[in-house]
Design an enzyme around this catalytic site. Sequence first.
Site, short mmCIF file in Angstrom:
data_model
loop_
_atom_site.label_atom_id
_atom_site.label_comp_id
_atom_site.label_asym_id
_atom_site.label_seq_id
_atom_site.Cartn_x
_atom_site.Cartn_y
_atom_site.Cartn_z
CB ILE A 1 -0.82 0.12 1.12
CG1 ILE A 1 -1.95 -1.14 1.16
CG2 ILE A 1 -1.67 1.40 1.42
CD1 ILE A 1 -2.87 -1.45 2.35
CE1 TYR B 1 -1.47 -5.42 11.90
CE2 TYR B 1 -3.48 -5.86 11.74
CZ TYR B 1 -2.41 -5.08 11.32
OH TYR B 1 -2.52 -4.27 10.13
#
Length: 321
Positions: A17, A187
């Site tokens: 990204i 996470y």
Amino acid sequence: MALVGRTCVVTGANSGIGKALVQRLVQQGANVVLACRDVKRAEETVDALKKEEKDGQMVAKELDLASFRSVREFAEGMSGEPIHVLLHNAGVMMPHAVLTEDEVETTLQVNALSPLLLSILLRPNLEMAAKGGEKRNTRIVYVGSSLEKNGDIQSLLDGTMFKGVASFAPEDNSWWRPNVKKTMATYANAKLVGTMCSYRLAREWDHLEGIGVYVVSPGVVNTSLNRFLPVWLRTLIAPLQYLILRSPNQGAETPFWAATCDDPLVLQGNGQYFKDLKPHRSSETSRSTELQDEVWKRCMSALKADLPQTSAQTKETDTIF
């Protein structure tokens, strides 16, 4: 928002990204700083992109989010340079708990604490860029994750998250071994912290009308972040990842839009969450201002040695900055 000649910083910009964001920004005439842990790879990315974007203004600079020292040095290296867009794209999902040189669990530091520290240290640069401009013409965009909804707020509030081993008890030796459930839980917690701190930062800086702080979800994207998953799981999902996961360029769409558009949806309010180019509701936990304040207090305590003196000194009745 016109980008010609404006400076944009993208963390984790050498692949996925981040790389897609750099290319989009350069195509709009921005000067882009690729802030990456591996400068050599970032320079290779610059060289590769310049073959396609011959007039693109790009430079690679070292930034290791697993080191508060590196964050400080990066900010010092940007001194006097106006920054119009700060894109917190870098992320990590460690398969087991590893402490950084700062004695913080790596997933937490890279995904949450270091982005917050970087935003605070670059405030002078952002204010310089925003001065005399239109409302929200300078922006911080934190690339979050829908997994924040799975974050466990109790592990944040009972203190185990901030003892260097994420949500795992230090006496439990199993936290050193790869474990999918623990990897995803850590996470999720880190992204929850990052989202909550972004919301709180937006509230703290809301009087700075030239600066907007936003959180975005890129969707489920096929990026190098998956390399942190166990081999068996990567092998299992490999045949499907190109069918069910978004490409990095698709994942970059909403972060780029939030960072650069003139859409009233973005301009009308600070501290918003976007997904698929529209407002989205993050978890109820992340939106609780009371919980934001508590998580913020703990994060600021973890960062106090690295913060500017005026930021580190706080009173219960005063804002932090």
